[in-house]
Scaffold this motif. Sequence first.
Motif, PDB file in Angstrom:
ATOM      1  N   ARG A   1       0.736  -1.404  -0.010  1.00 44.06           N
ATOM      2  CA  ARG A   1      -0.135  -0.030  -0.017  1.00 44.06           C
ATOM      3  C   ARG A   1       0.865   1.389  -0.060  1.00 44.06           C
ATOM      4  NH1 ARG A   1      -3.501  -1.325   5.124  1.00 44.06           N
ATOM      5  NH2 ARG A   1      -1.409  -1.705   5.551  1.00 44.06           N
ATOM      6  N   ASP A   2       2.209   1.315   0.668  1.00 40.66           N
ATOM      7  CA  ASP A   2       2.622   2.507   0.582  1.00 40.66           C
ATOM      8  C   ASP A   2       3.778   2.544  -0.587  1.00 40.66           C
ATOM      9  OD1 ASP A   2       2.023   3.409   3.202  1.00 40.66           O
ATOM     10  OD2 ASP A   2       3.490   2.045   4.279  1.00 40.66           O
ATOM     11  N   PHE A   3       3.727   1.566  -1.390  1.00 40.29           N
ATOM     12  CA  PHE A   3       4.643   1.698  -2.741  1.00 40.29           C
ATOM     13  C   PHE A   3       4.383   2.857  -3.615  1.00 40.29           C
ATOM     14  CE2 PHE A   3       6.109   0.876  -7.026  1.00 40.29           C
ATOM     15  CZ  PHE A   3       7.252   0.586  -6.840  1.00 40.29           C
ATOM     16  N   PRO A   4       3.096   3.243  -3.884  1.00 45.24           N
ATOM     17  CA  PRO A   4       2.760   4.182  -4.852  1.00 45.24           C
ATOM     18  C   PRO A   4       3.513   5.807  -4.271  1.00 45.24           C
ATOM     19  CG  PRO A   4       0.901   2.991  -4.422  1.00 45.24           C
ATOM     20  CD  PRO A   4       1.915   2.413  -3.477  1.00 45.24           C
ATOM     21  N   TRP A   5       3.464   5.781  -2.857  1.00 44.36           N
ATOM     22  CA  TRP A   5       4.091   7.016  -2.433  1.00 44.36           C
ATOM     23  C   TRP A   5       5.488   7.342  -2.348  1.00 44.36           C
ATOM     24  CZ3 TRP A   5       0.126  10.179  -1.548  1.00 44.36           C
ATOM     25  CH2 TRP A   5      -0.976   9.883  -1.237  1.00 44.36           C
ATOM     26  N   LEU A   6       6.287   5.928  -2.396  1.00 41.53           N
ATOM     27  CA  LEU A   6       7.738   5.774  -2.657  1.00 41.53           C
ATOM     28  C   LEU A   6       7.981   6.099  -4.193  1.00 41.53           C
ATOM     29  CD1 LEU A   6      10.535   5.610  -1.694  1.00 41.53           C
ATOM     30  CD2 LEU A   6      10.069   3.164  -1.688  1.00 41.53           C
TER      31      LEU A   6
ATOM     32  N   LEU B   1      14.481   0.478   2.584  1.00 41.44           N
ATOM     33  CA  LEU B   1      12.946   0.734   2.656  1.00 41.44           C
ATOM     34  C   LEU B   1      12.180  -0.212   1.766  1.00 41.44           C
ATOM     35  CD1 LEU B   1      10.646   2.263   4.137  1.00 41.44           C
ATOM     36  CD2 LEU B   1      10.917   3.838   2.645  1.00 41.44           C
ATOM     37  N   VAL B   2      12.427  -0.435   0.538  1.00 44.91           N
ATOM     38  CA  VAL B   2      11.694  -0.960  -0.381  1.00 44.91           C
ATOM     39  C   VAL B   2      11.471  -2.557   0.306  1.00 44.91           C
ATOM     40  CG1 VAL B   2      11.609  -2.251  -2.549  1.00 44.91           C
ATOM     41  CG2 VAL B   2      12.196   0.040  -2.501  1.00 44.91           C
ATOM     42  N   PRO B   3      12.378  -3.259   0.794  1.00 45.96           N
ATOM     43  CA  PRO B   3      11.941  -4.645   1.432  1.00 45.96           C
ATOM     44  C   PRO B   3      10.815  -4.684   2.303  1.00 45.96           C
ATOM     45  CG  PRO B   3      14.230  -4.296   0.887  1.00 45.96           C
ATOM     46  CD  PRO B   3      13.631  -3.153   0.888  1.00 45.96           C
ATOM     47  N   PHE B   4      10.840  -3.434   2.973  1.00 43.67           N
ATOM     48  CA  PHE B   4      10.236  -3.261   4.181  1.00 43.67           C
ATOM     49  C   PHE B   4       8.435  -3.272   3.809  1.00 43.67           C
ATOM     50  CE2 PHE B   4      13.959  -3.507   6.442  1.00 43.67           C
ATOM     51  CZ  PHE B   4      13.472  -4.059   7.449  1.00 43.67           C
ATOM     52  N   ILE B   5       8.374  -2.537   2.746  1.00 42.79           N
ATOM     53  CA  ILE B   5       6.934  -1.977   2.232  1.00 42.79           C
ATOM     54  C   ILE B   5       6.222  -2.992   1.223  1.00 42.79           C
ATOM     55  CG2 ILE B   5       7.390   0.529   2.846  1.00 42.79           C
ATOM     56  CD1 ILE B   5       7.519   1.138   0.281  1.00 42.79           C
ATOM     57  N   THR B   6       7.277  -3.829   0.579  1.00 45.51           N
ATOM     58  CA  THR B   6       7.050  -4.522  -0.686  1.00 45.51           C
ATOM     59  C   THR B   6       7.159  -6.168  -0.520  1.00 45.51           C
ATOM     60  OG1 THR B   6       7.919  -2.840  -2.089  1.00 45.51           O
ATOM     61  CG2 THR B   6       7.498  -4.831  -3.087  1.00 45.51           C
ATOM     62  N   PRO B   7       6.344  -6.801  -0.666  1.00 44.00           N
ATOM     63  CA  PRO B   7       6.356  -8.153  -0.589  1.00 44.00           C
ATOM     64  C   PRO B   7       7.690  -8.751  -1.409  1.00 44.00           C
ATOM     65  CG  PRO B   7       4.130  -7.871  -1.101  1.00 44.00           C
ATOM     66  CD  PRO B   7       4.950  -6.536  -1.265  1.00 44.00           C
ATOM     67  N   LYS B   8       8.470  -9.893  -0.830  1.00 44.02           N
ATOM     68  CA  LYS B   8       9.522 -10.240  -1.581  1.00 44.02           C
ATOM     69  C   LYS B   8       9.397 -10.774  -3.097  1.00 44.02           C
ATOM     70  CE  LYS B   8      13.189 -13.743  -0.822  1.00 44.02           C
ATOM     71  NZ  LYS B   8      13.620 -14.955  -0.059  1.00 44.02           N
ATOM     72  N   ALA B   9       8.085 -11.176  -3.511  1.00 44.21           N
ATOM     73  CA  ALA B   9       7.755 -11.804  -4.658  1.00 44.21           C
ATOM     74  C   ALA B   9       7.641 -10.547  -5.528  1.00 44.21           C
ATOM     75  CB  ALA B   9       6.306 -12.448  -4.759  1.00 44.21           C
ATOM     76  N   GLY B  10       7.410  -9.188  -5.232  1.00 41.26           N
ATOM     77  CA  GLY B  10       7.256  -7.888  -5.908  1.00 41.26           C
ATOM     78  C   GLY B  10       8.320  -7.307  -5.935  1.00 41.26           C
TER      79      GLY B  10
END
Length: 443
Positions: free
Chosen positions: A18-23, A135-144
Amino acid sequence: MSASTTDSTSSQRPRLGRDFPWLWCSAAVSSLGDGATIAAAPLLASRLTDDPRLIGAASVAFTAPFILFGIPAGLLVDRVDIRAMMVRVDFARAALLTVLTLGILGGWGGLPLLYVCMFLLGTGEVLCRNAAQVLVPFITPKAGLATANARIMAAQEAGAGFVGPLVGALLFGVATALPFGVDAATFLCSAVLLGRIRRTRPVEPDRDRDRAGMLSQMLAGASWLYAHHLLRSLALVSCLINLAGSAMLAVLVVHSGKVLHLGPFGYGALLACQAVGAVLASRFAPALTQRLGREGALVATAALIATSETLLAAASSAYAAGAALAIFACGTVTWNVVVVVLRQTLVPQHLLGRANSVYRLVAWGGLPVGAAAGGILAAEVGTRAVFGAGAVVMAVVAAALLAGARRRWITRAEQNTRQNAQPGTERGTEQGAEQTRRPTDEV
């Protein structure tokens, strides 16, 4: 049938959180301003001097912090709230560019001020690039992870490599200070967007912090990376790629004016050609990597970069030069998609900031060296010699990567990591504990 369709769709479109679009939006808007500065800074330097060495010094000033502050930046990223730090750094960069804008308008914005601003902007870049990758691995599932990193790179390249340089070159023609003011505004927007991110890496006491001093903590990441043969080797190869690419870009403004006979807008359009290959690569790099394998993808990227440098050295047409830059960006983005995901998955999370910063210290160490060497070589024997030297370096890199691919060094490294993480092995207890600290796929 419905469940099968849902599973197929889910596998084709991995969730990014959910937070990826802001990043992503933050990366896109700040990269737009960065592109304006990327085009405007060498144009400003070339207006103040016609010495290629002094023009290239702007690139040296921007990239020097990657060597000076790489390891301390990694320690800082491992110790603080990443989101809050990125917001503060963006506000600081906005203020810095405002000072440069006012200096140009006031007539006191010469080369010294440009160098100081580029140096401080580079310092902020070291912090934020490192923090974003942690930060990316904490807001994004590993598969993504591959898709998330590719989309961020696409946004960065589209902004910094396509729209931004065109806008920057146009604004520079209207008013010299205007592109820098636009970049200041984009950093303000980026800070606001980053503030909307709800999930961040929890700030936990470092288990080494109470037992070791700051120097020992900084060296912990270096020790881990040095002991990891694959990532250590990739860092050295990345250094050579950055050396060749930085030398090329440092003298491109001179080459575009004296050889290709382009004005400021033509130079911006030339930079924009990089985004064509970069955006395509960022979209198709995950699928290409699956088809060729990561070893094969890395060999292909080095070959592409060598081809681009060769074409740029031989071309007298602006169209051919633009195609060469598109090929160059295609290779570098594909390389980044592969190696960034490897770092995010192989490095223990409590060391990721420090190990990442050491990797960048080695990899980005080639940037100021390449920029300085490119300026000196161009002043002595011309810009084509710079591109030719880069082609030779990348041909050697491609041959070395091919030898590594035949030994399947990436596959073997991942197998060793999985074996060491299994409970019951000699090293499995400690390293298995490292794996449990990784963020879960649930967001």
